[in-house]
Scaffold this motif. Structure first.
Motif, mmCIF file in Angstrom:
data_model
loop_
_atom_site.group_PDB
_atom_site.id
_atom_site.type_symbol
_atom_site.label_atom_id
_atom_site.label_comp_id
_atom_site.label_asym_id
_atom_site.label_seq_id
_atom_site.Cartn_x
_atom_site.Cartn_y
_atom_site.Cartn_z
ATOM 1 N N SER A 145 0.983 -1.459 0.406
ATOM 2 C CA SER A 145 -0.251 0.393 0.064
ATOM 3 C C SER A 145 0.835 1.120 0.287
ATOM 4 N N ASP A 146 2.055 0.915 1.056
ATOM 5 C CA ASP A 146 2.931 2.163 0.586
ATOM 6 C C ASP A 146 3.038 2.645 -0.135
ATOM 7 N N VAL A 147 4.133 1.371 -1.201
ATOM 8 C CA VAL A 147 4.627 1.651 -2.453
ATOM 9 C C VAL A 147 3.681 2.037 -3.745
ATOM 10 N N ILE A 148 2.296 1.818 -3.731
ATOM 11 C CA ILE A 148 1.309 2.035 -4.893
ATOM 12 C C ILE A 148 0.930 3.891 -4.458
ATOM 13 N N GLU A 149 0.465 3.847 -2.958
ATOM 14 C CA GLU A 149 0.636 5.750 -2.636
ATOM 15 C C GLU A 149 2.053 6.282 -2.821
ATOM 16 N N LEU A 150 3.472 5.561 -2.817
ATOM 17 C CA LEU A 150 4.105 6.700 -3.374
ATOM 18 C C LEU A 150 4.152 6.882 -4.544
ATOM 19 N N GLY A 151 3.482 6.044 -5.495
ATOM 20 C CA GLY A 151 3.918 5.301 -7.541
ATOM 21 C C GLY A 151 3.111 7.351 -7.185
ATOM 22 N N ARG A 152 1.561 6.922 -6.351
ATOM 23 C CA ARG A 152 0.807 7.559 -6.817
ATOM 24 C C ARG A 152 1.352 9.550 -7.087
ATOM 25 N N LYS A 153 2.159 9.357 -5.636
ATOM 26 C CA LYS A 153 2.444 10.855 -5.093
ATOM 27 C C LYS A 153 3.778 11.527 -6.505
ATOM 28 N N SER A 154 4.712 10.152 -6.699
ATOM 29 C CA SER A 154 5.558 10.329 -8.040
ATOM 30 C C SER A 154 5.594 10.777 -8.341
ATOM 31 N N GLY A 155 4.007 10.853 -9.904
ATOM 32 C CA GLY A 155 3.696 10.399 -10.899
ATOM 33 C C GLY A 155 4.204 9.300 -11.186
ATOM 34 N N VAL A 156 4.870 8.079 -10.974
ATOM 35 C CA VAL A 156 4.921 6.872 -12.022
ATOM 36 C C VAL A 156 3.660 7.221 -12.362
ATOM 37 N N GLU A 157 4.195 6.315 -13.569
ATOM 38 C CA GLU A 157 3.101 6.073 -14.731
ATOM 39 C C GLU A 157 2.226 4.963 -14.472
ATOM 40 N N VAL A 158 1.140 4.801 -14.655
ATOM 41 C CA VAL A 158 -0.445 3.898 -14.608
ATOM 42 C C VAL A 158 0.150 3.207 -14.551
ATOM 43 N N GLU A 159 0.919 2.550 -15.905
ATOM 44 C CA GLU A 159 0.819 0.778 -16.038
ATOM 45 C C GLU A 159 2.083 -0.072 -15.333
ATOM 46 N N PHE A 160 2.367 1.139 -14.250
ATOM 47 C CA PHE A 160 2.945 0.603 -13.083
ATOM 48 C C PHE A 160 2.657 0.485 -11.808
ATOM 49 N N VAL A 161 1.370 1.756 -11.610
ATOM 50 C CA VAL A 161 1.138 1.187 -10.615
ATOM 51 C C VAL A 161 0.032 0.454 -10.391
ATOM 52 N N ASN A 162 -1.255 0.400 -11.239
ATOM 53 C CA ASN A 162 -2.082 -0.825 -11.450
ATOM 54 C C ASN A 162 -1.911 -2.041 -11.325
ATOM 55 N N PRO A 163 -1.046 -2.488 -11.992
ATOM 56 C CA PRO A 163 -0.906 -3.955 -11.143
ATOM 57 C C PRO A 163 -0.436 -4.452 -10.247
ATOM 58 N N LEU A 164 -0.496 -3.066 -9.368
ATOM 59 C CA LEU A 164 0.050 -3.580 -7.536
ATOM 60 C C LEU A 164 -1.078 -3.151 -7.234
ATOM 61 N N VAL A 165 -2.242 -1.899 -7.579
ATOM 62 C CA VAL A 165 -3.744 -2.050 -7.525
ATOM 63 C C VAL A 165 -4.102 -3.371 -7.259
ATOM 64 N N GLU A 166 -3.828 -4.155 -8.944
ATOM 65 C CA GLU A 166 -5.219 -5.172 -8.752
ATOM 66 C C GLU A 166 -4.232 -6.578 -7.831
ATOM 67 N N THR A 167 -3.175 -5.960 -7.347
ATOM 68 C CA THR A 167 -2.603 -7.226 -6.529
ATOM 69 C C THR A 167 -3.116 -6.929 -5.141
ATOM 70 N N MET A 168 -2.980 -5.960 -4.577
ATOM 71 C CA MET A 168 -3.403 -5.654 -3.310
ATOM 72 C C MET A 168 -4.881 -5.540 -3.535
ATOM 73 N N LYS A 169 -5.841 -5.182 -4.435
ATOM 74 C CA LYS A 169 -7.476 -6.205 -4.606
ATOM 75 C C LYS A 169 -7.779 -7.371 -4.252
ATOM 76 N N ARG A 170 -6.597 -8.164 -4.784
ATOM 77 C CA ARG A 170 -7.048 -9.864 -4.958
ATOM 78 C C ARG A 170 -6.284 -10.204 -3.532
ATOM 79 N N LEU A 171 -5.360 -10.143 -3.054
ATOM 80 C CA LEU A 171 -4.676 -9.860 -2.020
ATOM 81 C C LEU A 171 -5.724 -9.798 -0.934
#
Length: 130
Positions: A92-118
């Motif tokens: 969750s912290d990595v996802i939030e850091l990615g969003r705040k840092s403007g990391v490309e959506v294609e890198f953050v979305n798989p992490l969000v999907e993994t979080m949802k599955r978990l």
């Protein structure tokens, strides 16, 4: 309840906390002037090399204090549950850091999907405790 009986009960608490995945566990029975007796349970935060988390147990009698400490330890999540919570917090912290840092959506979305599955797996886990 005599000091030897209290000591035997206190001596079992670090092993019980260790079985729940707590690192560097310890337990102290405290008797001080003009204060109620208490038990201090301590352990290391994830990633720490020091016993830096503390939980204080209160009670009116030695038996009540020991029972309350045992109940608190028993209510701790299992070692597996604690590891999963630690992982999900880090994710969750990595996802939030990615969003705040403007990391490309294609890198953050798989992490969000993994979080949802978990999260879904934890909620629907129907295993029977052994």
């Amino acid at each position: 309840m005599n000091p030897t009986e209290i000591q035997k009960r206190i001596d079992t608490m670090p092993a019980a906390m260790s079985a729940k995945g707590k690192r560097l566990p310890g337990a102290e029975y405290r008797i001080a002037a003009n204060e109620a007796s208490s038990i201090m349970l301590r352990f290391a935060k994830p990633g720490s090399n020091w016993a830096d988390e503390y939980h204080y147990v209160k009670g009116k009698t030695p038996s009540e204090l020991l029972a309350n400490a045992d109940a608190w330890i028993a209510a701790l999540p299992t070692a597996e549950e604690a590891r999963m919570k630690e992982f999900m917090t880090a994710l969750s912290d990595v996802i939030e850091l990615g969003r705040k840092s403007g990391v490309e959506v294609e890198f953050v979305n798989p992490l969000v999907e993994t979080m949802k599955r978990l999260s879904s797996n934890i909620i629907t886990d129907q295993r029977v405790a052994a």
